[in-house]
Design an enzyme around this catalytic site. Structure first.
Site, PDB file in Angstrom:
ATOM      1  N   THR A  20      -8.372  -1.989  10.268  1.00  0.00           N
ATOM      2  CA  THR A  20      -7.969  -3.004  11.252  1.00  0.00           C
ATOM      3  C   THR A  20      -8.049  -4.409  10.646  1.00  0.00           C
ATOM      4  O   THR A  20      -7.228  -5.272  10.970  1.00  0.00           O
ATOM      5  CB  THR A  20      -8.844  -2.926  12.519  1.00  0.00           C
ATOM      6  OG1 THR A  20     -10.224  -2.952  12.136  1.00  0.00           O
ATOM      7  CG2 THR A  20      -8.555  -1.657  13.297  1.00  0.00           C
ATOM      8  N   ASN A  22      -7.477  -5.129   7.471  1.00  0.00           N
ATOM      9  CA  ASN A  22      -6.275  -5.257   6.626  1.00  0.00           C
ATOM     10  C   ASN A  22      -5.066  -5.636   7.495  1.00  0.00           C
ATOM     11  O   ASN A  22      -4.236  -6.465   7.103  1.00  0.00           O
ATOM     12  CB  ASN A  22      -5.959  -3.945   5.911  1.00  0.00           C
ATOM     13  CG  ASN A  22      -7.107  -3.444   5.053  1.00  0.00           C
ATOM     14  OD1 ASN A  22      -8.009  -4.203   4.704  1.00  0.00           O
ATOM     15  ND2 ASN A  22      -7.085  -2.156   4.725  1.00  0.00           N
ATOM     16  N   ARG A  92     -22.255   3.951   6.272  1.00  0.00           N
ATOM     17  CA  ARG A  92     -21.815   3.275   7.483  1.00  0.00           C
ATOM     18  C   ARG A  92     -22.558   3.773   8.721  1.00  0.00           C
ATOM     19  O   ARG A  92     -22.246   3.355   9.831  1.00  0.00           O
ATOM     20  CB  ARG A  92     -20.305   3.472   7.668  1.00  0.00           C
ATOM     21  CG  ARG A  92     -19.909   4.865   8.064  1.00  0.00           C
ATOM     22  CD  ARG A  92     -18.424   5.153   8.043  1.00  0.00           C
ATOM     23  NE  ARG A  92     -17.577   4.060   8.445  1.00  0.00           N
ATOM     24  CZ  ARG A  92     -16.255   4.036   8.259  1.00  0.00           C
ATOM     25  NH1 ARG A  92     -15.657   5.061   7.686  1.00  0.00           N
ATOM     26  NH2 ARG A  92     -15.544   3.010   8.633  1.00  0.00           N
ATOM     27  N   GLY A 216       6.108   7.037   5.008  1.00  0.00           N
ATOM     28  CA  GLY A 216       6.072   6.898   3.553  1.00  0.00           C
ATOM     29  C   GLY A 216       7.404   6.475   2.964  1.00  0.00           C
ATOM     30  O   GLY A 216       8.061   5.555   3.468  1.00  0.00           O
ATOM     31  N   ASP A 247      -1.445  -0.146   6.953  1.00  0.00           N
ATOM     32  CA  ASP A 247      -2.068  -1.320   7.583  1.00  0.00           C
ATOM     33  C   ASP A 247      -1.186  -2.558   7.427  1.00  0.00           C
ATOM     34  O   ASP A 247      -1.040  -3.351   8.365  1.00  0.00           O
ATOM     35  CB  ASP A 247      -3.436  -1.624   6.946  1.00  0.00           C
ATOM     36  CG  ASP A 247      -4.369  -0.427   6.984  1.00  0.00           C
ATOM     37  OD1 ASP A 247      -4.211   0.428   7.872  1.00  0.00           O
ATOM     38  OD2 ASP A 247      -5.260  -0.361   6.111  1.00  0.00           O
TER      39      ASP A 247
END
Ligand code: ADP
Length: 292
Positions: A20, A22, A92, A216, A247
């Site tokens: 988010t 990025n 994390r 892609g 992103d």
């Protein structure tokens, strides 16, 4: 998150990134100065958290809503390089961001200050306790208040207890959104969609007005009230690093769409930005290499 990256010589480089964030970075690059791009999360009160806030502010991303929790730190990941192949380690489990939905009033204030809000499946995956329910309720409120609520499912099975729970909560997230921004690769793998059109139909069934499907090297499909429009791209043959492709597409798309209201124009620009990003190392590439 804090990113530690091993250089070829073995030294560690420190940076800041995350899906988010990025997206906010690339939205900022596409916006005129008179428009604000803010980031909402929780951080600690330690030096690293201060450095992260300073990094965001240096990149002209608003930080005034960010909450600070003294007992927590920022999440950290490390990119290992083995003969050019990347692998990741994560720290994390005690990150402050896992509590970003704990204070509902604060969350509401941050959401209420925005016209366009992006959240992701990673946001939902990391939240503690009933945080995902709170976030989804607040975003549903924002959508009903007429805001654009964009959701990138960004499916990361490792972050979830099990696949059933993952698919259930991702559906809940999608149902709170007015716009879903999935990547077809992930959707066909985990939801079993037989075609990009099937992914679009599924998210529309779940209530999305717009579906911006990234695919892609095949480009993107833009589904709005005006119909479904394919966005063709010139295939990048020498891909350096795909980190941040989706992103950067999201950030550029949301910025351009907010500015022009033209989803097809916005997606064309987003595809050019993403194509530039994958020709450089790292998630956050130098603004100087953005296409004009
Ligand atoms: P994600 O990073 O979320 O998996 P994708 O791989 O679908 O996202 O890529 C996002 C966007 O980046 C695509 O929609 C496309 O516009 C662009 N892109 C990705 N790979 C290529 C490629 N090889 N050539 C040209 N454009 C690409």
């Amino acid at each position: 998150m804090v990113e530690l990256k091993q250089s070829e010589g073995g030294a560690l480089q420190l940076g800041f990134a995350g899906d988010t964030f990025n997206t906010a970075y690339y939205a900022r690059l596409e916006m005129p100065d008179s428009w604000a791009v803010d980031y909402y999360t929780c951080l600690g009160t330690d030096r690293m958290s201060d450095d992260m806030v300073a990094f965001m502010a240096d990149n002209r991303i608003g930080v005034s809503s960010i909450c600070r929790i003294a007992e927590r730190q920022v999440g950290l990941y490390m990119i290992h390089l083995n003969n050019g192949e990347r692998s990741f380690s994560y720290w994390r489990s005690n990150s402050a961001a896992r509590l970003l939905a704990q204070d509902r009033a604060r969350l509401r204030a941050a959401i209420d200050g925005a016209d366009v809000i992006l959240f992701s499946g990673i946001t939902l995956a990391i939240l503690e306790g009933d945080g995902a329910d709170t976030l989804v309720e607040e975003l549903g409120w924002a959508r009903d208040a007429g805001k654009t609520v964009a959701f990138d499912p960004n499916i990361r099975p490792r972050l979830w207890r099990d696949q059933q729970e993952m698919l259930r909560v991702l559906e809940k997230g999608a149902r709170a959104a007015s716009m879903v921004m999935p990547s077809y690769d992930d959707e066909t793998t985990y939801f079993g969609d037989a075609s990009p059109e099937a992914t679009i139909a599924r998210y529309r069934d779940w209530g999305a007005r717009d579906v911006i499907l990234k695919n892609g090297e095949h480009g993107a499909l833009i589904a709005t009230a005006a119909g479904i429009t394919p966005i063709a791209v010139e295939k990048v043959e020498t891909v350096v690093d795909t980190t941040g492709a989706g992103d950067s597409f999201n950030g550029a798309f949301l910025a351009r769409y907010a500015l022009s209201g033209d989803a097809v124009e916005a997606a064309g620009r987003a595809a050019r930005v993403a194509a530039a990003v994958i020709q450089h190392h790292g998630a956050l590439v130098d603004p100087a290499v953005m296409p004009v």
